[in-house]
Design an enzyme around this catalytic site. Structure first.
Site, PDB file in Angstrom:
ATOM      1  N   ASP A   1       0.517  -1.190   0.189  1.00  0.00           N
ATOM      2  CA  ASP A   1      -0.067  -0.133  -0.027  1.00  0.00           C
ATOM      3  C   ASP A   1       1.108   1.124  -0.269  1.00  0.00           C
ATOM      4  O   ASP A   1       1.319   1.033   1.333  1.00  0.00           O
ATOM      5  CB  ASP A   1      -1.136  -0.223   1.393  1.00  0.00           C
ATOM      6  CG  ASP A   1      -1.478   1.046   0.857  1.00  0.00           C
ATOM      7  OD1 ASP A   1      -2.913   1.028   0.504  1.00  0.00           O
ATOM      8  OD2 ASP A   1      -1.497   2.227   2.085  1.00  0.00           O
TER       9      ASP A   1
ATOM     10  N   GLY B   1       1.585   4.851   0.660  1.00  0.00           N
ATOM     11  CA  GLY B   1       0.372   5.892   1.093  1.00  0.00           C
ATOM     12  C   GLY B   1       1.333   7.577   1.307  1.00  0.00           C
ATOM     13  O   GLY B   1       2.983   7.594   0.549  1.00  0.00           O
TER      14      GLY B   1
ATOM     15  N   THR C   1       2.815   9.138   3.309  1.00  0.00           N
ATOM     16  CA  THR C   1       4.002   9.239   4.266  1.00  0.00           C
ATOM     17  C   THR C   1       4.595   7.855   3.848  1.00  0.00           C
ATOM     18  O   THR C   1       6.555   8.197   4.330  1.00  0.00           O
ATOM     19  CB  THR C   1       3.229   9.263   5.383  1.00  0.00           C
ATOM     20  OG1 THR C   1       2.870  10.175   5.729  1.00  0.00           O
ATOM     21  CG2 THR C   1       4.797   9.406   6.395  1.00  0.00           C
ATOM     22  N   ASN C   2       3.944   6.748   4.456  1.00  0.00           N
ATOM     23  CA  ASN C   2       4.917   5.238   4.130  1.00  0.00           C
ATOM     24  C   ASN C   2       4.113   4.655   3.098  1.00  0.00           C
ATOM     25  O   ASN C   2       2.915   4.244   2.927  1.00  0.00           O
ATOM     26  CB  ASN C   2       4.899   4.492   5.588  1.00  0.00           C
ATOM     27  CG  ASN C   2       5.731   5.176   6.434  1.00  0.00           C
ATOM     28  OD1 ASN C   2       6.674   4.943   6.373  1.00  0.00           O
ATOM     29  ND2 ASN C   2       5.072   5.678   7.562  1.00  0.00           N
TER      30      ASN C   2
ATOM     31  N   ASP D   1      -7.249   3.302  -1.069  1.00  0.00           N
ATOM     32  CA  ASP D   1      -6.991   3.343   0.698  1.00  0.00           C
ATOM     33  C   ASP D   1      -8.348   2.512   1.552  1.00  0.00           C
ATOM     34  O   ASP D   1      -8.671   1.692   1.754  1.00  0.00           O
ATOM     35  CB  ASP D   1      -5.890   3.772   1.076  1.00  0.00           C
ATOM     36  CG  ASP D   1      -6.396   4.777   1.093  1.00  0.00           C
ATOM     37  OD1 ASP D   1      -7.310   5.938  -0.654  1.00  0.00           O
ATOM     38  OD2 ASP D   1      -5.956   6.491   2.578  1.00  0.00           O
TER      39      ASP D   1
END
Length: 255
Positions: free
Chosen positions: A6, A8, A10-11, A109
């Site tokens: 996944d 995202g 930020t991460n 998501d």
């Protein structure tokens, strides 16, 4: 094994499933400047650090809310495992009835989380994902996705506050000892942590009033474990909801 990723803001959250068992979960910082080779090496190294070798990977599924990074990650994965990953997006079977103005604008998501939650809990559901942004979404019976709300995540709010207010320092987001702070750091920490918890409680109350009934509340995301215990409402914490959802979607659409 299935490699689930996944992407995202930020991460990157990555995990490997072996017959529905999550063998490991890890995070890699999202960086728009990294090349496909760099992402491929990082993902390969992370797998090997947890005892998973490249030949063990049979397939891969990716969801992304960061278009500038998506192609680099997908190409990097292809270079490592030699297979074209499945991508969460239009055309994939989800089992959801999406009742929003523009279904294609719903983040992948949010779809993945809804699919995962419906596999374990009975609708109506109110689902929260607490990361760079905090999203709250509603899923009604018959797998009907109604939409929800989006607001800045805790860290984004804190960064905005400290960058715009000259005398407010950067702080760690530890659990406040009291709601009423006695110094600047404690006041900021209380405002961020209890303020977000109160916002969640208030939004859930208004959502249920609008729906006309209560719902099962479920939370996931990096900040959820710190905020949810401060909420007054009973909220189920599911740390691996995104990865579980990717595994379920892969099985629904397996080539």
């Amino acid at each position: 094994m299935l490699l689930a990723i996944d992407i995202g803001n930020t991460n990157l959250v990555i995990g490997c499933f072996d017959h529905d068992e999550l063998r490991f979960k890890a995070r890699i910082a999202t960086d728009k400047t990294r090349t496909s080779d760099q992402y491929g090496v990082e993902i390969k190294n992370m797998m090997e650090a947890y005892g998973v070798q490249v030949p063990d990977i049979e397939d891969c599924i990716i969801s992304s809310v960061v278009p500038p990074v998506f192609n680099s990650v997908r190409t990097g994965v292809m270079k490592v495992i030699g297979k074209q990953p499945m991508v969460v997006g239009p055309g994939l079977k989800t089992g959801l009835n999406i009742h929003v103005d523009v279904p294609s604008q719903v983040g992948s998501d949010r779809i993945v989380i809804a699919v995962a939650a419906l596999a374990e809990y009975k609708a109506p559901l109110i689902l929260m994902d607490m990361g760079t942004a905090t999203t709250i979404e509603v899923v009604e019976p018959e797998n009907t996705y109604l939409g929800g709300v989006i607001f800045p995540g805790v860290k984004v709010s804190l960064e905005a506050l400290t960058s715009r207010a000259a005398q407010l320092p950067g702080i760690s987001l530890d659990r406040p000892r009291h709601v009423i702070g006695k110094n600047t750091v404690d006041c900021m920490r209380s405002g961020m942590m209890y303020g977000t918890a109160a916002m969640i409680d208030g939004l859930v109350e208004r959502m249920e009033a609008e729906l006309g009934h209560s719902a099962t509340l479920i939370a996931t995301g990096g900040m959820a474990q710190f905020i949810i215990p401060l909420c007054k409402r009973e909220i189920i914490l599911e740390k691996d909801l995104l990865l579980k959802g990717l595994n379920i979607l892969y099985k629904k659409n397996k080539r």
